[in-house]
Design a protein around this motif. Structure first.
Motif, PDB file in Angstrom:
ATOM      1  N   THR A  27       8.062 116.371  78.862  1.00  0.00           N
ATOM      2  CA  THR A  27       8.745 115.553  77.838  1.00  0.00           C
ATOM      3  C   THR A  27       9.419 114.318  78.407  1.00  0.00           C
ATOM      4  OG1 THR A  27      10.882 116.706  78.028  1.00  0.00           O
ATOM      5  CG2 THR A  27       9.217 117.666  76.534  1.00  0.00           C
ATOM      6  N   LYS A  29      12.375 114.185  79.383  1.00  0.00           N
ATOM      7  CA  LYS A  29      13.782 114.181  79.016  1.00  0.00           C
ATOM      8  C   LYS A  29      14.642 114.328  80.267  1.00  0.00           C
ATOM      9  CE  LYS A  29      13.737 115.677  74.225  1.00  0.00           C
ATOM     10  NZ  LYS A  29      14.326 114.382  73.814  1.00  0.00           N
ATOM     11  N   TRP A  49      10.456 117.560  69.189  1.00  0.00           N
ATOM     12  CA  TRP A  49      11.783 117.965  69.657  1.00  0.00           C
ATOM     13  C   TRP A  49      12.736 116.899  69.147  1.00  0.00           C
ATOM     14  CZ3 TRP A  49      12.994 119.508  75.426  1.00  0.00           C
ATOM     15  CH2 TRP A  49      14.340 119.890  75.528  1.00  0.00           C
ATOM     16  N   THR A  56      21.675 111.820  72.888  1.00  0.00           N
ATOM     17  CA  THR A  56      20.858 110.901  73.674  1.00  0.00           C
ATOM     18  C   THR A  56      21.730 110.074  74.604  1.00  0.00           C
ATOM     19  OG1 THR A  56      20.974 109.155  71.992  1.00  0.00           O
ATOM     20  CG2 THR A  56      19.199 110.767  71.793  1.00  0.00           C
ATOM     21  N   ASP A  63      16.435 110.829  68.146  1.00  0.00           N
ATOM     22  CA  ASP A  63      15.189 110.771  68.892  1.00  0.00           C
ATOM     23  C   ASP A  63      14.265 111.886  68.447  1.00  0.00           C
ATOM     24  OD1 ASP A  63      13.408 109.898  71.102  1.00  0.00           O
ATOM     25  OD2 ASP A  63      13.845 111.903  71.866  1.00  0.00           O
ATOM     26  N   GLU A  64      13.000 111.565  68.283  1.00  0.00           N
ATOM     27  CA  GLU A  64      11.974 112.551  67.999  1.00  0.00           C
ATOM     28  C   GLU A  64      10.965 112.499  69.138  1.00  0.00           C
ATOM     29  OE1 GLU A  64      10.466 111.492  64.127  1.00  0.00           O
ATOM     30  OE2 GLU A  64      11.809 112.925  63.165  1.00  0.00           O
ATOM     31  N   CYS A  65      10.939 113.557  69.917  1.00  0.00           N
ATOM     32  CA  CYS A  65      10.064 113.600  71.084  1.00  0.00           C
ATOM     33  C   CYS A  65       8.818 114.412  70.764  1.00  0.00           C
ATOM     34  CB  CYS A  65      10.807 114.223  72.263  1.00  0.00           C
ATOM     35  SG  CYS A  65       9.773 114.508  73.715  1.00  0.00           S
ATOM     36  N   GLN A 144       9.190 106.955  75.594  1.00  0.00           N
ATOM     37  CA  GLN A 144       9.238 108.361  75.970  1.00  0.00           C
ATOM     38  C   GLN A 144      10.311 108.599  77.023  1.00  0.00           C
ATOM     39  OE1 GLN A 144       7.582 110.534  74.279  1.00  0.00           O
ATOM     40  NE2 GLN A 144       8.217 112.331  75.417  1.00  0.00           N
ATOM     41  N   SER A 146      13.037 107.046  76.984  1.00  0.00           N
ATOM     42  CA  SER A 146      14.288 106.649  76.308  1.00  0.00           C
ATOM     43  C   SER A 146      14.842 105.346  76.869  1.00  0.00           C
ATOM     44  CB  SER A 146      15.344 107.763  76.415  1.00  0.00           C
ATOM     45  OG  SER A 146      14.904 108.932  75.768  1.00  0.00           O
ATOM     46  N   LYS A 161       9.626 104.052  66.711  1.00  0.00           N
ATOM     47  CA  LYS A 161       9.660 105.174  67.648  1.00  0.00           C
ATOM     48  C   LYS A 161       8.320 105.361  68.357  1.00  0.00           C
ATOM     49  CE  LYS A 161      13.146 107.632  64.905  1.00  0.00           C
ATOM     50  NZ  LYS A 161      14.260 107.351  65.827  1.00  0.00           N
ATOM     51  N   ARG A 166       3.011 107.785  71.443  1.00  0.00           N
ATOM     52  CA  ARG A 166       3.703 108.669  72.382  1.00  0.00           C
ATOM     53  C   ARG A 166       3.055 110.047  72.406  1.00  0.00           C
ATOM     54  NH1 ARG A 166       9.806 108.486  70.666  1.00  0.00           N
ATOM     55  NH2 ARG A 166       9.984 110.101  72.268  1.00  0.00           N
ATOM     56  N   VAL A 170       1.828 111.730  75.888  1.00  0.00           N
ATOM     57  CA  VAL A 170       2.321 112.983  76.471  1.00  0.00           C
ATOM     58  C   VAL A 170       1.200 114.001  76.629  1.00  0.00           C
ATOM     59  CG1 VAL A 170       4.692 112.672  75.655  1.00  0.00           C
ATOM     60  CG2 VAL A 170       3.062 113.910  74.220  1.00  0.00           C
TER      61      VAL A 170
END
Length: 206
Positions: A27, A29, A49, A56, A63-65, A144, A146, A161, A166, A170
């Protein structure tokens, strides 16, 4: 937390610790976002996610991952272990969730790396470098991670976004990681076989 005793394949790391490493890889993150992740944020059906703005780094927008198939598999397995908790990585030390430093330490100790040899910052850098070398969409890669895109004026107007791009990125990266992991396993198996007895080679082949 006694249920966490089973070890990960060939390491001293606990299963949910390794899952934390994979989630960072899949991800991109930051460690604190993974440690603070709640099951209520995971949408298995939409493969997203979702984190609110307060969670964040910028604190400015939700955020929408997008989640790859591999990330969803990790989360599914992790849910079997910690699904009854609010946080995906609960702590047994009186805290609601483990802290980033604990995650880093357990990963390093479990996989046998020394301090500085493996860092989450380095893993995120690997994603950026690999993504750009393989021709992934630049904006999708940056989003991705951020990272802010453009100057202050464009950021004030552009709230895209880039979810569709994205999602493609991924998934491509997760597939690439597995190709590299398989290559590494084959090299390791070949190296081991050169120094093992015939009996050991047969055992490995099985």
């Amino acid at each position: 937390m006694e249920d966490y005793k089973p070890k990960y394949k060939g390491t001293k790391a606990l299963p949910y610790t390794i899952y934390g490493l994979w989630l960072v890889l899949y991800t991109m993150k930051r460690p604190h976002e993974v440690c603070e992740g709640k099951w209520s944020e995971i949408d298995f059906e939409q493969k997203l996610w979702r984190k609110d703005a307060e969670s964040t780094k910028t604190g400015l927008e939700n955020d929408e991952c997008p989640l790859s198939e591999q990330a969803l598999k990790v989360l599914t397995e992790l849910h079997k272990i910690t699904g009854d908790f609010e946080y995906m990585f609960p702590s047994g030390a009186g805290n609601l969730h483990i802290v980033p430093e604990t995650l880093r330490k357990m990963i390093l100790e479990g996989l046998g790396y020394s301090v500085g040899e493996l860092t989450t910052h380095g893993l995120r850098g690997m994603f950026s470098t690999t993504g750009n070398e393989l021709g992934y969409n630049f904006k999708a890669v940056e989003k991705q991670l951020s990272h802010n895109i453009g100057n202050e004026v464009s950021q004030a107007y552009n709230h895209a976004k880039y979810l569709r791009m994205r999602r493609q990125v991924v998934q491509k990266y997760a597939d690439w990681l597995h190709v590299q992991a398989n290559k590494a396993r084959k090299r390791k198996k070949h190296t081991s076989s050169e120094h093992d007895s015939p009996e050991q080679v047969n055992c490995i082949a099985v």
